[in-house]
Motif scaffolding. Structure first.
Motif, PDB file in Angstrom:
ATOM      1  N   TYR A  50       1.190   5.567  26.809  1.00 30.76           N
ATOM      2  CA  TYR A  50       1.981   6.640  26.222  1.00 30.76           C
ATOM      3  C   TYR A  50       1.367   7.052  24.886  1.00 30.76           C
ATOM      4  CZ  TYR A  50       5.563   5.384  29.630  1.00 30.76           C
ATOM      5  OH  TYR A  50       6.241   5.132  30.794  1.00 30.76           O
ATOM      6  N   SER A  51       1.145   8.330  24.700  1.00 27.82           N
ATOM      7  CA  SER A  51       0.655   8.874  23.437  1.00 27.82           C
ATOM      8  C   SER A  51       1.856   9.128  22.536  1.00 27.82           C
ATOM      9  CB  SER A  51      -0.111  10.175  23.701  1.00 27.82           C
ATOM     10  OG  SER A  51      -0.475  10.795  22.488  1.00 27.82           O
ATOM     11  N   CYS A  52       1.958   8.341  21.466  1.00 29.17           N
ATOM     12  CA  CYS A  52       3.173   8.360  20.653  1.00 29.17           C
ATOM     13  C   CYS A  52       2.903   8.776  19.207  1.00 29.17           C
ATOM     14  CB  CYS A  52       3.821   6.971  20.633  1.00 29.17           C
ATOM     15  SG  CYS A  52       4.394   6.386  22.242  1.00 29.17           S
ATOM     16  N   ARG A  53       3.832   9.514  18.661  1.00 28.21           N
ATOM     17  CA  ARG A  53       3.897   9.733  17.220  1.00 28.21           C
ATOM     18  C   ARG A  53       4.826   8.677  16.630  1.00 28.21           C
ATOM     19  NH1 ARG A  53       0.347  13.343  14.630  1.00 28.21           N
ATOM     20  NH2 ARG A  53       0.120  15.244  15.850  1.00 28.21           N
ATOM     21  N   ALA A  54       4.665   8.399  15.341  1.00 24.26           N
ATOM     22  CA  ALA A  54       5.575   7.470  14.673  1.00 24.26           C
ATOM     23  C   ALA A  54       6.718   8.244  14.036  1.00 24.26           C
ATOM     24  CB  ALA A  54       4.825   6.661  13.618  1.00 24.26           C
ATOM     25  N   ARG A  55       7.896   7.676  14.097  1.00 22.50           N
ATOM     26  CA  ARG A  55       9.033   8.283  13.424  1.00 22.50           C
ATOM     27  C   ARG A  55       8.833   8.213  11.913  1.00 22.50           C
ATOM     28  NH1 ARG A  55      11.797  11.999  16.173  1.00 22.50           N
ATOM     29  NH2 ARG A  55      12.906  11.182  17.994  1.00 22.50           N
ATOM     30  N   GLY A  56       9.597   8.981  11.154  1.00 24.90           N
ATOM     31  CA  GLY A  56       9.416   9.116   9.717  1.00 24.90           C
ATOM     32  C   GLY A  56       9.339   7.825   8.948  1.00 24.90           C
ATOM     33  N   LEU A  57      10.046   6.787   9.395  1.00 22.23           N
ATOM     34  CA  LEU A  57      10.048   5.506   8.703  1.00 22.23           C
ATOM     35  C   LEU A  57       8.642   4.969   8.516  1.00 22.23           C
ATOM     36  CD1 LEU A  57      11.515   2.940   7.643  1.00 22.23           C
ATOM     37  CD2 LEU A  57      11.603   2.143  10.013  1.00 22.23           C
ATOM     38  N   PHE A  58       7.758   5.276   9.453  1.00 20.79           N
ATOM     39  CA  PHE A  58       6.416   4.703   9.418  1.00 20.79           C
ATOM     40  C   PHE A  58       5.401   5.606   8.736  1.00 20.79           C
ATOM     41  CE2 PHE A  58       7.985   1.394  11.858  1.00 20.79           C
ATOM     42  CZ  PHE A  58       8.650   1.866  12.976  1.00 20.79           C
ATOM     43  N   LYS A  59       5.854   6.699   8.145  1.00 19.85           N
ATOM     44  CA  LYS A  59       4.938   7.604   7.463  1.00 19.85           C
ATOM     45  C   LYS A  59       4.544   7.077   6.079  1.00 19.85           C
ATOM     46  CE  LYS A  59       5.011  10.778  10.668  1.00 19.85           C
ATOM     47  NZ  LYS A  59       3.847  11.073  11.505  1.00 19.85           N
ATOM     48  N   GLY A  93       6.044  -2.001  24.197  1.00 18.93           N
ATOM     49  CA  GLY A  93       4.653  -2.009  24.628  1.00 18.93           C
ATOM     50  C   GLY A  93       3.761  -2.409  23.477  1.00 18.93           C
ATOM     51  N   ARG A  94       2.471  -2.420  23.737  1.00 17.70           N
ATOM     52  CA  ARG A  94       1.498  -2.787  22.708  1.00 17.70           C
ATOM     53  C   ARG A  94       0.623  -1.585  22.359  1.00 17.70           C
ATOM     54  NH1 ARG A  94      -0.860  -7.703  21.141  1.00 17.70           N
ATOM     55  NH2 ARG A  94      -0.282  -8.807  23.056  1.00 17.70           N
ATOM     56  N   ILE A  95       0.410  -1.359  21.065  1.00 17.85           N
ATOM     57  CA  ILE A  95      -0.504  -0.298  20.641  1.00 17.85           C
ATOM     58  C   ILE A  95      -1.934  -0.744  20.921  1.00 17.85           C
ATOM     59  CG2 ILE A  95      -1.395   1.051  18.694  1.00 17.85           C
ATOM     60  CD1 ILE A  95       1.319   0.821  17.370  1.00 17.85           C
ATOM     61  N   VAL A  96      -2.659   0.046  21.723  1.00 20.75           N
ATOM     62  CA  VAL A  96      -4.038  -0.307  22.071  1.00 20.75           C
ATOM     63  C   VAL A  96      -5.059   0.617  21.407  1.00 20.75           C
ATOM     64  CG1 VAL A  96      -3.412  -1.407  24.250  1.00 20.75           C
ATOM     65  CG2 VAL A  96      -3.917   1.055  24.206  1.00 20.75           C
ATOM     66  N   PHE A 142      -1.867   9.552  16.254  1.00 24.36           N
ATOM     67  CA  PHE A 142      -1.255   9.157  17.515  1.00 24.36           C
ATOM     68  C   PHE A 142      -1.459   7.669  17.745  1.00 24.36           C
ATOM     69  CE2 PHE A 142      -1.727  13.691  18.221  1.00 24.36           C
ATOM     70  CZ  PHE A 142      -0.576  14.020  18.926  1.00 24.36           C
ATOM     71  N   TYR A 143      -0.442   7.045  18.333  1.00 24.22           N
ATOM     72  CA  TYR A 143      -0.507   5.633  18.691  1.00 24.22           C
ATOM     73  C   TYR A 143      -0.385   5.540  20.207  1.00 24.22           C
ATOM     74  CZ  TYR A 143       0.354   5.126  13.738  1.00 24.22           C
ATOM     75  OH  TYR A 143       0.249   5.219  12.365  1.00 24.22           O
ATOM     76  N   GLU A 170       4.241  10.836  26.869  1.00 25.03           N
ATOM     77  CA  GLU A 170       4.439  10.942  25.435  1.00 25.03           C
ATOM     78  C   GLU A 170       5.691  10.204  24.985  1.00 25.03           C
ATOM     79  OE1 GLU A 170       2.794  15.282  24.268  1.00 25.03           O
ATOM     80  OE2 GLU A 170       4.475  15.282  25.696  1.00 25.03           O
ATOM     81  N   GLY A 171       5.730   9.926  23.674  1.00 25.25           N
ATOM     82  CA  GLY A 171       6.906   9.277  23.136  1.00 25.25           C
ATOM     83  C   GLY A 171       6.825   9.115  21.632  1.00 25.25           C
ATOM     84  N   TYR A 172       7.719   8.291  21.090  1.00 25.03           N
ATOM     85  CA  TYR A 172       7.762   8.009  19.658  1.00 25.03           C
ATOM     86  C   TYR A 172       7.845   6.504  19.438  1.00 25.03           C
ATOM     87  CZ  TYR A 172       8.740  12.954  18.801  1.00 25.03           C
ATOM     88  OH  TYR A 172       8.657  14.323  18.739  1.00 25.03           O
ATOM     89  N   VAL A 173       7.062   6.006  18.480  1.00 26.40           N
ATOM     90  CA  VAL A 173       7.186   4.615  18.057  1.00 26.40           C
ATOM     91  C   VAL A 173       8.427   4.509  17.181  1.00 26.40           C
ATOM     92  CG1 VAL A 173       6.164   2.752  16.690  1.00 26.40           C
ATOM     93  CG2 VAL A 173       4.712   4.156  18.170  1.00 26.40           C
TER      94      VAL A 173
END
Length: 296
Positions: free
Chosen positions: A23-32, A4-7, A13-14, A55-58
């Motif tokens: 979907y309201s997503c958190r980023a996994r640790g790699l993107f911290k 999907g695309r981050i809007v 939250f992304y 909800e979900g995770y990027v």
């Protein structure tokens, strides 16, 4: 996993849009990490892992076609630069500065002239001729007689567009006129200070009826030549870049080098003297910025 695309990005939250669902997503640790190249941005295509219907995770960020730092957004198809013909008066200096910045990051620009009904047709035509000759699309508009509005609406279709330009030209009002019910809080840039008068703190892609997005951003928070080299600046003038292959020296800066095609075209009256003066002024601004920000 789905894509999907981050809007929108807000408070860690992304918000990822995919087939009509957000979907309201958190980023996994790699993107911290603080490295901007791995941080997800609004506009990114991402792979996400949905844990429920909301909800979900990027998990992964796709390749970007371009990236802006201020405002933080990626994969922009075009910049619409809105400049007023009257109150505030048209500023070719500021327009050329915006064009240099959009060229530098590889984003095409469309120039929209607002309040075109407030000045003579000759004044409008002169600006249209000058910038169309360089290769830019120029659309004179007026909310009074509605000229150009349909043309602006058509260029936004199925594209991601960021709006920028002079203070007080009514960028948000233009969008709201074109698409009633679409509410923007786009900030203006101070012509004197080159800093944004932020009316919103986050970046968001607003979907348009019929397809496409307009970026609701705080505006360009800086018009300093932060990531430029002298050659970058020279190449950010589209009319100069078209001639540079005929310069004697590769990497010509078009100032004092012998057998410079840009200097020759200028002498022959084939280039705008005002544009060239703006280029020289921007070179001085770049040098001053570099002096202020030396690493020692």
């Amino acid at each position: 996993m789905p894509e999907g695309r981050i809007v929108k990005a807000l408070s860690g939250f992304y918000y990822v849009a995919d087939e009509g669902r957000i979907y309201s997503c958190r980023a996994r640790g790699l993107f911290k990490k603080k490295d901007a190249k791995v941080n997800p941005l609004v506009g990114d295509w991402v792979v996400y892992d949905a844990i429920n219907e909301e909800e979900g995770y990027v998990m992964e960020v796709g390749e970007r076609t371009n990236e802006l730092v201020r405002p933080p957004i990626s994969n922009v198809d075009q910049a619409v630069l809105v400049f007023s013909m009257y109150k505030p008066m048209f500023s070719s200096l500021l327009l050329d500065k915006f064009l240099a910045h959009t060229e530098h990051v590889g984003i095409d620009s469309v120039i929209v002239l607002s309040k075109a009904d407030q000045v003579s047709q000759e004044e409008v035509d002169a600006i249209v001729r000058q910038y169309e000759a360089i290769g830019y699309q120029v659309i004179p508009t007026s909310t009074v007689d509605e000229r150009g509005l349909e043309e602006v609406r058509s260029i936004l279709h199925d594209r991601i567009t960021v709006f920028a330009g002079q203070s007080g030209v009514g960028k948000s009002s233009l969008i709201n006129t074109l698409f009633p019910g679409v509410s923007l809080q786009t900030g203006d840039v101070s012509q004197k200070l080159g800093r944004g008068k932020h009316t919103t703190r986050h970046v968001e892609l607003i979907p348009l009826p019929g397809g496409g997005y307009v970026a609701d951003t705080p505006g360009f928070s800086s018009l300093e030549f932060i990531d430029f080299t002298e050659l970058d600046l020279a190449e950010s003038f589209r009319d100069f870049a078209a001639l540079s292959a005929d310069c004697k020296f590769r990497g010509c800066l078009h100032v004092s080098e012998p057998s410079c095609a840009v200097q020759a075209a200028l002498a022959a009256g084939e280039l705008s003297e005002d544009r060239y003066e703006h280029y020289k002024q921007f070179r001085e601004e770049l040098k001053e910025y570099q002096r202020r920000n030396k690493p020692w």
